[in-house]
Design a protein around this motif. Structure first.
Motif, short mmCIF file in Angstrom:
data_model
loop_
_atom_site.label_atom_id
_atom_site.label_comp_id
_atom_site.label_asym_id
_atom_site.label_seq_id
_atom_site.Cartn_x
_atom_site.Cartn_y
_atom_site.Cartn_z
N ALA A 16 0.86 -1.19 0.00
CA ALA A 16 0.00 0.00 0.00
C ALA A 16 0.90 1.23 0.00
O ALA A 16 1.84 1.32 0.78
CB ALA A 16 -0.90 0.00 1.22
N LYS A 17 0.60 2.16 -0.86
CA LYS A 17 1.38 3.39 -0.96
C LYS A 17 0.64 4.48 -0.19
O LYS A 17 -0.39 4.96 -0.61
CB LYS A 17 1.57 3.77 -2.42
N VAL A 18 1.23 4.87 0.95
CA VAL A 18 0.59 5.84 1.83
C VAL A 18 1.20 7.22 1.59
O VAL A 18 0.49 8.17 1.26
CB VAL A 18 0.72 5.41 3.30
N GLY A 19 2.50 7.34 1.73
CA GLY A 19 3.20 8.60 1.49
C GLY A 19 2.60 9.78 2.25
O GLY A 19 2.25 9.68 3.43
N TRP A 20 2.49 10.93 1.55
CA TRP A 20 1.95 12.14 2.18
C TRP A 20 0.45 12.05 2.42
O TRP A 20 -0.12 12.86 3.14
CB TRP A 20 2.26 13.36 1.32
N SER A 21 -0.18 11.06 1.82
CA SER A 21 -1.60 10.86 2.07
C SER A 21 -1.87 10.38 3.49
O SER A 21 -3.02 10.31 3.91
CB SER A 21 -2.17 9.83 1.09
N ALA A 22 -0.81 10.04 4.22
CA ALA A 22 -0.96 9.53 5.58
C ALA A 22 -1.67 10.54 6.48
O ALA A 22 -2.43 10.15 7.36
CB ALA A 22 0.39 9.16 6.17
N ILE A 23 -1.45 11.82 6.24
CA ILE A 23 -2.08 12.83 7.09
C ILE A 23 -3.59 12.84 6.89
O ILE A 23 -4.36 12.74 7.85
CB ILE A 23 -1.46 14.22 6.82
N TRP A 24 -4.03 12.94 5.62
CA TRP A 24 -5.47 12.93 5.36
C TRP A 24 -6.07 11.57 5.71
O TRP A 24 -7.14 11.48 6.29
CB TRP A 24 -5.77 13.30 3.91
N ALA A 25 -5.37 10.50 5.36
CA ALA A 25 -5.86 9.15 5.67
C ALA A 25 -5.95 8.96 7.19
O ALA A 25 -6.86 8.28 7.67
CB ALA A 25 -4.95 8.10 5.05
N GLY A 26 -5.04 9.57 7.94
CA GLY A 26 -5.10 9.51 9.40
C GLY A 26 -6.34 10.19 9.94
O GLY A 26 -6.97 9.71 10.88
N ILE A 27 -6.71 11.32 9.33
CA ILE A 27 -7.93 12.02 9.73
C ILE A 27 -9.15 11.16 9.41
O ILE A 27 -10.06 11.00 10.23
CB ILE A 27 -8.01 13.40 9.06
N VAL A 28 -9.18 10.59 8.21
CA VAL A 28 -10.30 9.72 7.81
C VAL A 28 -10.36 8.50 8.72
O VAL A 28 -11.43 8.13 9.21
CB VAL A 28 -10.15 9.30 6.33
N LEU A 29 -9.21 7.88 8.97
CA LEU A 29 -9.16 6.70 9.83
C LEU A 29 -9.62 7.03 11.25
O LEU A 29 -10.36 6.26 11.87
CB LEU A 29 -7.74 6.12 9.84
N THR A 30 -9.23 8.18 11.75
CA THR A 30 -9.66 8.60 13.09
C THR A 30 -11.17 8.80 13.14
O THR A 30 -11.84 8.35 14.07
CB THR A 30 -8.94 9.89 13.51
N ALA A 31 -11.72 9.47 12.13
CA ALA A 31 -13.17 9.69 12.09
C ALA A 31 -13.92 8.35 12.01
O ALA A 31 -14.92 8.14 12.71
CB ALA A 31 -13.54 10.58 10.89
N LEU A 32 -13.43 7.46 11.19
CA LEU A 32 -14.06 6.14 11.07
C LEU A 32 -13.96 5.36 12.38
O LEU A 32 -14.91 4.69 12.78
CB LEU A 32 -13.42 5.34 9.94
N THR A 33 -12.82 5.46 13.03
CA THR A 33 -12.61 4.74 14.28
C THR A 33 -13.50 5.29 15.39
O THR A 33 -14.01 4.54 16.22
CB THR A 33 -11.13 4.82 14.70
N LEU A 34 -13.69 6.60 15.40
CA LEU A 34 -14.51 7.21 16.45
C LEU A 34 -16.01 7.04 16.24
O LEU A 34 -16.76 6.83 17.20
CB LEU A 34 -14.19 8.69 16.57
N TRP A 35 -16.47 7.14 14.99
CA TRP A 35 -17.91 7.18 14.75
C TRP A 35 -18.47 5.92 14.09
O TRP A 35 -19.50 5.42 14.50
CB TRP A 35 -18.28 8.40 13.91
N ILE A 36 -17.80 5.42 13.09
CA ILE A 36 -18.34 4.29 12.33
C ILE A 36 -18.02 2.96 13.01
O ILE A 36 -18.88 2.08 13.09
CB ILE A 36 -17.82 4.30 10.87
N LYS A 37 -16.80 2.79 13.50
CA LYS A 37 -16.39 1.54 14.11
C LYS A 37 -17.33 1.12 15.25
O LYS A 37 -17.76 -0.05 15.28
CB LYS A 37 -14.95 1.65 14.60
N PRO A 38 -17.69 2.00 16.19
CA PRO A 38 -18.60 1.55 17.26
C PRO A 38 -19.98 1.13 16.74
O PRO A 38 -20.57 0.17 17.24
CB PRO A 38 -18.73 2.77 18.18
N LEU A 39 -20.48 1.84 15.73
CA LEU A 39 -21.80 1.48 15.17
C LEU A 39 -21.77 0.12 14.50
O LEU A 39 -22.64 -0.72 14.73
CB LEU A 39 -22.25 2.55 14.18
N VAL A 40 -20.77 -0.10 13.67
CA VAL A 40 -20.64 -1.38 12.96
C VAL A 40 -20.37 -2.50 13.97
O VAL A 40 -20.92 -3.60 13.85
CB VAL A 40 -19.53 -1.29 11.89
N HIS A 41 -19.54 -2.21 14.98
CA HIS A 41 -19.24 -3.22 15.99
C HIS A 41 -20.51 -3.62 16.74
O HIS A 41 -20.74 -4.81 16.97
CB HIS A 41 -18.18 -2.71 16.95
#
Length: 173
Positions: A16-41
């Protein structure tokens, strides 16, 4: 910040090529972890709970592991879809990163629990010290009730208010 580090590790260990996208992907991953992950779980958990009485302890642990892994796969797919992360290879790009996410979540939970425990102990110690020595550091201390004040006096000399009054009357006669 922890999610950015996990994404950089995923980019380092997988195709997987993350590179500089890690910052935006980190924001997306954090939002998913905080809001979507508990609902799906919760949703997956309620589906798995219907047959929980038919499984052994080992079977239940395996179901819980696969639930968390399925959630990590969903979070990974949505993170890739909403960020600039590009994935190459089916096994190494779509299966291994969710496993690394699960490992990252476990590490984060362990660190978070220790930090919360330590911070709670420090807070309790600081709150206890300020109540004992009378310094409030800007906080207002509650005025003790008469019962609490009597209890504090009893702890000092072991006498109740009535016993103290009787001893005072004995000294007067």
């Amino acid at each position: 910040m922890f999610n950015v580090v996990v994404l950089l590790v995923i980019g380092w260990l997988t195709p997987a090529k993350v590179g500089w996208s890690a910052i935006w992907a980190g924001i997306v991953l954090t939002a998913l972890t905080l809001w979507i992950k508990p609902l799906v779980h919760r949703w997956f958990q309620s589906m798995a709970a219907k047959s929980a009485n038919q499984r052994t302890k080992l079977g239940e642990k395996l179901v819980q592991f696969f639930l968390v892994l399925a959630i990590a796969v969903i979070v990974w797919v949505v993170t890739v879809a909403l960020s600039g992360v590009s994935v190459g290879g089916w096994l190494w790009g779509w299966i291994l990163p969710p496993v690394l996410l699960v490992i990252g979540w476990a590490i984060y939970d362990a660190i978070d629990d220790r930090v919360e425990t330590h911070a709670g102990a420090l807070y309790d110690r600081a709150a206890g010290r300020s109540a004992v020595d009378g310094s409030s550091n800007g906080a207002t201390l509650a005025v003790p009730s008469p019962g609490t004040a009597a209890g504090a006096r009893e702890l000092q000399d072991g006498l109740t208010d009535e016993q103290r009054r009787m001893l005072d009357e004995l000294g007067k006669s």
